[in-house]
Design an enzyme around this catalytic site. Structure first.
Site, short mmCIF file in Angstrom:
data_model
loop_
_atom_site.label_atom_id
_atom_site.label_comp_id
_atom_site.label_asym_id
_atom_site.label_seq_id
_atom_site.Cartn_x
_atom_site.Cartn_y
_atom_site.Cartn_z
N LYS A 85 -0.47 -2.09 -4.87
CA LYS A 85 0.41 -2.95 -4.06
C LYS A 85 1.41 -3.74 -4.88
O LYS A 85 2.49 -4.04 -4.41
CB LYS A 85 -0.45 -3.97 -3.30
CG LYS A 85 -1.37 -3.37 -2.28
CD LYS A 85 -0.57 -2.96 -1.08
CE LYS A 85 -1.48 -2.55 0.05
NZ LYS A 85 -0.71 -2.31 1.25
N ASP A 117 6.46 -3.88 1.99
CA ASP A 117 5.40 -4.00 0.99
C ASP A 117 4.98 -2.59 0.55
O ASP A 117 4.05 -2.02 1.09
CB ASP A 117 4.22 -4.78 1.58
CG ASP A 117 3.18 -5.09 0.53
OD1 ASP A 117 3.57 -5.33 -0.62
OD2 ASP A 117 1.99 -5.08 0.87
N ARG A 146 -1.02 4.64 -1.80
CA ARG A 146 -2.30 4.76 -1.07
C ARG A 146 -3.43 5.35 -1.91
O ARG A 146 -4.59 4.98 -1.73
CB ARG A 146 -2.09 5.62 0.18
CG ARG A 146 -1.12 5.06 1.19
CD ARG A 146 -1.55 3.71 1.69
NE ARG A 146 -0.58 3.19 2.66
CZ ARG A 146 -0.55 1.91 3.04
NH1 ARG A 146 -1.42 1.04 2.55
NH2 ARG A 146 0.34 1.50 3.91
N HIS A 194 -2.79 -2.19 13.15
CA HIS A 194 -2.75 -1.64 11.79
C HIS A 194 -4.13 -1.68 11.14
O HIS A 194 -4.59 -0.70 10.56
CB HIS A 194 -1.74 -2.42 10.93
CG HIS A 194 -1.76 -2.04 9.48
ND1 HIS A 194 -1.31 -0.83 9.02
CD2 HIS A 194 -2.20 -2.72 8.37
CE1 HIS A 194 -1.46 -0.76 7.70
NE2 HIS A 194 -1.99 -1.90 7.28
N GLN A 207 -4.59 2.67 -4.24
CA GLN A 207 -5.25 1.65 -3.41
C GLN A 207 -6.65 2.09 -2.98
O GLN A 207 -7.61 1.33 -3.07
CB GLN A 207 -4.40 1.38 -2.16
CG GLN A 207 -4.98 0.34 -1.21
CD GLN A 207 -4.17 0.22 0.10
OE1 GLN A 207 -3.20 0.94 0.31
NE2 GLN A 207 -4.59 -0.68 0.96
N THR A 253 7.68 -5.17 -3.99
CA THR A 253 7.79 -5.60 -2.60
C THR A 253 9.26 -5.94 -2.38
O THR A 253 9.83 -6.72 -3.14
CB THR A 253 6.94 -6.87 -2.35
OG1 THR A 253 5.59 -6.60 -2.71
CG2 THR A 253 7.00 -7.31 -0.90
N ASP A 257 -0.07 -11.87 0.95
CA ASP A 257 0.16 -10.86 1.98
C ASP A 257 -1.03 -10.84 2.93
O ASP A 257 -2.17 -10.65 2.51
CB ASP A 257 0.34 -9.49 1.31
CG ASP A 257 0.90 -8.47 2.29
OD1 ASP A 257 1.44 -8.88 3.34
OD2 ASP A 257 0.81 -7.27 2.00
N GLU A 305 5.36 -0.40 3.96
CA GLU A 305 4.70 -1.18 5.01
C GLU A 305 5.75 -2.07 5.66
O GLU A 305 6.41 -2.87 4.98
CB GLU A 305 3.55 -2.01 4.44
CG GLU A 305 2.38 -1.15 3.99
CD GLU A 305 1.11 -1.94 3.69
OE1 GLU A 305 1.21 -3.10 3.26
OE2 GLU A 305 0.01 -1.37 3.89
N GLU A 307 -0.14 5.67 8.67
CA GLU A 307 -0.49 5.75 10.09
C GLU A 307 0.35 6.79 10.83
O GLU A 307 -0.17 7.53 11.66
CB GLU A 307 -0.29 4.38 10.76
CG GLU A 307 -1.24 3.31 10.26
CD GLU A 307 -0.75 1.92 10.63
OE1 GLU A 307 0.00 1.33 9.83
OE2 GLU A 307 -1.10 1.44 11.72
N GLU A 310 6.80 -5.16 7.39
CA GLU A 310 6.22 -6.49 7.54
C GLU A 310 7.34 -7.51 7.74
O GLU A 310 8.51 -7.22 7.52
CB GLU A 310 5.44 -6.90 6.28
CG GLU A 310 4.41 -5.87 5.84
CD GLU A 310 3.40 -6.42 4.85
OE1 GLU A 310 3.37 -7.67 4.64
OE2 GLU A 310 2.63 -5.63 4.29
#
Ligand code: CA
Length: 411
Positions: A251, A231, A235, A132, A238, A255, A125, A197, A362, A199
């Site tokens: 993570k 993904d 948080r 970002h 992480q 996925t 990844d 996420e 975000e 992606e």
């Protein structure tokens, strides 16, 4: 080019697309390869048995549960097979009068149960969106240190786990792990900051020999096609674990990917110039051509108890600072061997403004700007039974080349 099938102009699966996927049906439990066309799936195992690919392929590749065998035949075969399928589905095809064969090879899409398209050996990844990386950097380290010193010089990435890549529609179990409490003490808990996420990922189509890097000038020959990737990210797990080695358990629990692989050949007409790169990358990473794609991406969130999905982001693949060729070339520059079916994901694709952010982190800016729904309900991060749907397409002249969707619900 027109198909003998009726295909709406806003269908993702026009005759210009022809993405590959792996599916089963209730009356045939063998997983096999198909191509999406309009609201149908063309069963390539039937077409193959009927001999239509005999002049191109000398063995059986579409009666199995992954695309790897077909992909291993190489770019020239991909291209010949694509032309053949395009002719078969076109308005002047002899297939359209062969009702017996049509009945066997064209299946309503809602009857197809989709599976992972490839056997994915390795999953990497990247972190290729400048917007970002800057946003997350500001939140985690402050404005002055937002982009790490290496970021503008190389496409940053980490190795993920292929074992937890799942196809669209798979439910996602909220992970447990170590998170910090209000006094900054570690405790064991379910993640309270579940995120998605947005992606895109590409599948490797050609292997290099270990010790022999892939060069930028022919890098895209080594890419078979692309899918949309969600993904999933915890948080809080992480944030506590990521120093100094980067993402790990926050993570690798899940996925999700969209089931239809859109080929690079189908995407070719939608190539656009990517963002200006300053400073110039080192020679081995210098772009030889455009490898950014105008793919309109959208994220919707359907919260627990509501039937009404709300669009919460609109982004675009073309915003990525590091393009697919640069990601692949950098990955193999040390001699790392890439294998057919490996998945390389872009990293969260955020755009330049508040409507184009690719993660809840975000969009809600660490929870300080909640997303508002009807009846005063709001979300900072994902709750149980919330569903995330991502979709994307390229707009042609009167037709689309799209990816369908990737959906996942938190449980
Ligand atoms: Ca990611």
């Amino acid at each position: 080019m027109k198909s003998f099938l009726k295909i709406d102009s806003d269908s993702h699966f026009s005759i210009h697309n022809l993405p590959y996927g792996v599916f089963k049906t209730t009356d045939n439990q063998n997983s096999r390869v198909g191509v999406a066309i309009g609201d149908k799936v063309l069963d390539l195992s039937v077409i193959e048995k009927a001999g239509y690919f005999d002049s191109i392929i000398s063995k059986t590749v579409f009666s199995c549960g992954s695309l790897n065998s077909f992909i291993s035949l190489g770019k020239s075969v991909w291209s010949q097979v694509r032309s053949k399928i395009q002719r078969l589905l076109s308005d002047d095809s002899d297939l359209k009068n062969n009702l017996e064969l049509i009945n066997r090879c064209l299946i309503p899409m809602q009857m197809a149960e989709m599976y992972l398209p490839c056997e994915i050996g390795d999953y990497t990844d990247f972190y290729s969106s400048r917007e970002h990386a800057t946003n997350v950097g500001i939140m985690f380290r402050g404005k002055e240190n937002a982009l790490n010193p290496n970021w503008l010089h190389l496409p940053v990435a980490y190795h993920g786990r292929s074992s937890s890549i799942v196809v669209s529609g798979t439910q996602i179990k909220r992970p447990f792990g170590q998170i910090l409490d209000a006094e900054n003490k570690p405790r064991f808990s379910s993640s309270k900051l579940m995120d998605f996420e947005l992606e895109m990922g590409f599948f490797i189509g050609k292997e290099n020999t270990m010790g022999h890097p892939i060069e930028i000038k022919n890098a895209t020959d080594s890419i078979f096609g692309m899918v949309i990737v969600n993904d999933w990210s915890a948080r809080d797990i992480q944030k506590w674990e990521y120093v100094p080695l980067g993402p790990f358990l926050g993570k690798n629990f899940a996925t999700s990917i969209s089931p239809w692989v859109v080929t690079m050949e189908a995407l070719e007409p939608f190539k656009v110039e990517g963002p200006l790169q300053d400073p110039q990358p080192l020679n081995y990473l210098k772009r030889k051509e455009y490898n950014s794609y105008d793919i309109k991406l959208e994220v919707s969130l359907k919260i627990d108890g509501s039937n009404q999905p709300k669009v919460i982001s609109r982004s675009n693949h073309k915003y990525l600072y590091w393009d697919v060729a640069q990601q692949l070339v950098h990955h193999s520059v040390n001699g790392c061997k890439m294998q057919i079916g490996d998945l390389l994901a872009s990293g969260t694709i955020s755009g330049p403004d508040k409507t184009s952010l690719g993660s809840m982190l975000e969009i809600s800016w660490k929870g300080t700007r909640p997303i508002k729904f009807e009846n005063g309900i709001q979300r900072k991060f994902l709750q149980d039974n919330d569903s995330v749907v991502m979709t994307g397409y390229c707009q042609g002249n009167g037709y689309r080349v799209g990816f369908g969707e990737v959906e996942g619900t938190i449980i």
